[in-house]
Scaffold this active site. Sequence first.
Site, PDB file in Angstrom:
ATOM      1  N   CYS A 428       4.855   9.125   4.936  1.00 51.24           N
ATOM      2  CA  CYS A 428       3.393   9.259   4.983  1.00 51.24           C
ATOM      3  C   CYS A 428       2.820   8.346   6.057  1.00 51.24           C
ATOM      4  O   CYS A 428       2.713   7.130   5.853  1.00 51.24           O
ATOM      5  CB  CYS A 428       2.796   8.937   3.615  1.00 51.24           C
ATOM      6  SG  CYS A 428       0.986   9.034   3.574  1.00 51.24           S
ATOM      7  N   CYS A 431      -0.494   6.693   5.135  1.00 48.74           N
ATOM      8  CA  CYS A 431      -0.324   5.611   4.161  1.00 48.74           C
ATOM      9  C   CYS A 431       0.168   4.331   4.825  1.00 48.74           C
ATOM     10  O   CYS A 431      -0.389   3.257   4.622  1.00 48.74           O
ATOM     11  CB  CYS A 431       0.668   6.015   3.076  1.00 48.74           C
ATOM     12  SG  CYS A 431       0.219   7.494   2.149  1.00 48.74           S
ATOM     13  N   ASP A 432       1.234   4.441   5.618  1.00 50.05           N
ATOM     14  CA  ASP A 432       1.935   3.257   6.107  1.00 50.05           C
ATOM     15  C   ASP A 432       1.826   3.030   7.609  1.00 50.05           C
ATOM     16  O   ASP A 432       2.303   2.016   8.115  1.00 50.05           O
ATOM     17  CB  ASP A 432       3.428   3.361   5.736  1.00 50.05           C
ATOM     18  CG  ASP A 432       3.640   3.507   4.240  1.00 50.05           C
ATOM     19  OD1 ASP A 432       2.825   2.948   3.486  1.00 50.05           O
ATOM     20  OD2 ASP A 432       4.598   4.183   3.825  1.00 50.05           O
TER      21      ASP A 432
END
Length: 678
Positions: A428, A431-432
Amino acid sequence: MSSCLRILYALLLLSTSFTPTIARPLVRQIRSAHEFDRLIEKHAKETGLPVIADFYSDGCGPCRQIAPVFQKLAKETGQENAVFVKINTQGVPELSSRYGIRSIPTFIFFQDGKKFDTMNGASEQGLQQKISQVVNKSKRDNVLLTMETLEAFYNDVDPSKSKEEVDKVLKKCSDMNLKHNPLKQCFGAAALNLSKGLKKKYSKRVETTLRFTAEDRQPTEAKKKESGGESASASGRSKSPRGSDPNASKSPNLHLATKEELMEEIEKRLEAEEEAREDELEEEDFAEFEHSYIPGDYPERVTIIGGGPAGMSAAIYAARAGLKPVVVAPPMGGQLQGKGVDVENYPGLANVTGPEVVAAMREQAASFGAVFECEEVIKIDSTQRPFKVYTNSSVIETHAIIVATGAESNWMNIPGEYEMRGGGVSSCAICDGAAFYQKDVVVIGGGDSAMEEALVLARTSKSVTVIHRRDKFRASNVLALRVMEHPHIKIKWNTVVKKIIGEKVVAEQAEEGDEDDASLDLDQEKKFVTGVVLTNSETGEESTLATSAVFVAIGHTPTTSFMVDVVEFDQEHTGYIKTVETSTKTSLAGIFAAGDVSDAIYRQAVTSAGSGAAAALDAERWLSEEGLGNEQAEFEAELLAELMADGSMDEKAGGGYNAYDDAGGRMTGVKESTRVEF
C-alpha cells in the site's frame, strides 16, 4: 502606539476578556516538526508527562481502524497522565524520516524527551499495554535528587566527603540527562539508580522529592479551576492593585508588547482554538459509526458484509427500501480506501481521492438508516434459519446476507518478503509511501494498481523503479503513459524479482546526544530493506538494485475464505463466489454476492457499486417472496389489533365506555368530593 498595534492590542484584550482558557486537546494534531519538538521539550521540562505519538496516513485502513481506539485510550488514560498526539506521515515527512517510520500505523512513546518504546500495527491490546508501561515509568521516574539532599545525606553517612566530591557525584547523575536539562538536575531513572547505589553502599537510602507536582501535570483548564477560577473579576478588571507583585497575576502585559509579540500571541490563541475544534470534530467523527449497531429482539432482514463500493451501494439501496441493513466491516473501505491518486473513472466524480469517496458513501448510507458494526466477520452459520453471522465480538441473526468483502493483495512468496513486511516491504503506497520521503523505492507489477502505486510514490520519493516481467504493461493506456512519461519513474522490462535483501538494525536506537543506553534492546533486531535481486527473463542475467522499499502490486485475491462450505465457488476462477446466471444470487437461497468476490473480469469500483445495488434489489425481492418482512412492526400491529378487538368487545357488552363509571357512578360533584377524600 501605531494604529496596527492598537488593533492587535484590542483583539487580544477582547480574547482575554471573553474567551475561556483553551484546555490541552485530548489528542493533538501535529502540523510541523517544529511544533512537535516544542511539545516534547515542554513536557520534558514542565510536566514530565510521556508523549504518545500515532504516525498514520488518511488512506491507511489499519490506521482508520485503530484511530477510535487511540481516542478512547487517550480519554481513559487521562490528560494528567499522558499526552496523545497524531502525526500524518504525508503532512510531516520530516518526522517520519527522523524516527525511521517504515510502516503505519506506528506508535512511538517518549519519556523525558527521549524515545522510550515503539509499536507497529493496529493491536488494541498491545497499544493499551504499551501506554500502561510508559505511564507507569513516568510516575516512577518523577523524582528529583537535589544538591542539598545529597549533601545532608553524605554529612550523615560519610562526613569526610568534600563538597567537590559531592558535586562530582551529582554531576555524573545530571550528565545522564543531557537533553532538556538546562539546570543540570539529577532526576528520573538516573536519580533512582543513584539512590539505589548509595543504599547498597551505605545501607541507607537518600531521600528524593517529586520533580513535578500533581498540579504541574494537570492540563491548563484544570490548573485554573484548582487555583480558584478566573484571574479577573466579572467586570473584566483585575482585583490586584497596581503596585502588587507582578507574579500574582499571569495575565500578559499586552500594552508593553511589540507588534511581533502581539502577532505571536494571537497566532498561539487561534491555534489553540483550532485544536480544540478539531478534537471535538474528531470525537464526533469516531462516534458516528463505531458500534452504532444495537442488537434487537428480532433477526435483521439483511446484513451486508464489506465496507467498499459494493457494500456501501448495497447499504444505500437496502436502506432506501426500508430494510434497515446492518453493515459489518472494519472502517477500512476496501481497495478504494487505499487509492491515493484521484478517482478519475467513476462517473460524476472529479478531483476526489478514494478515501473521500468511501467516506461520502458511508455518510449517505447512514443518512438513510443503515447501521454499522465495525468488526470483522469470522464465520457464517448457514445450517439453520435465520443465518448467524459471527464477528470478533458479536453474533448477528439475519434472514439475508450480501457478501461484498472485496479482495486482498497478492504476495510473491519470495525470500525476504515476509520477514521484512513493516521493514520496507508493503502492498500500500498511500499507507506507507510517505515513510520513504526522498528515498529510492521499487514497485513490482504491470496493472492499474502498480501504475497508481508508482504515481503516488513519485510525489515524495527520490526515484521510483517499476519492475515488470513482460515487455508491455497490462494497465489502462492512460495510466501506463503517465508512468512511462514521468521524469522520476524508471522501468525495468522483462525482469523478475528473485529475492529481497536487507540488513538488521537494532530496533531501539538512542537518539543523538543521549548518554543513557537503557532504551537499547539488543535482543530485538529488525531487518530493513536495502535492495532486490533481479533476473532478466530473456537473458537470465542477474543483478542487484539498491532500494529502501519494495511495494508489491501484482493483483488481488477475493476475501472469501469464510464462505468455504457455505456457498459454491467458481471452478474457473479460484476464490470467486459463483452466482446464478446474471443475478447476484448464490447457490444458497438468501445469500447474495457483490463486487470483486464474484467479478473475476471487470473488478472496477463502478461495476462493484452497480453489483452492490443489484444485490440489494435481489435481496429485497427474495425477502418479499419468502414473506420475511419487518417482524417487529408486524408484531406491534398484531398487538394493537388485539387491543382494539378487546375494546370493541367491551363496547358491545357494556354499551360503550363511560368515564364517569371510574368515579363510582357519580355524575356531579366529583371535584369537591375527591378534595374531601384526599
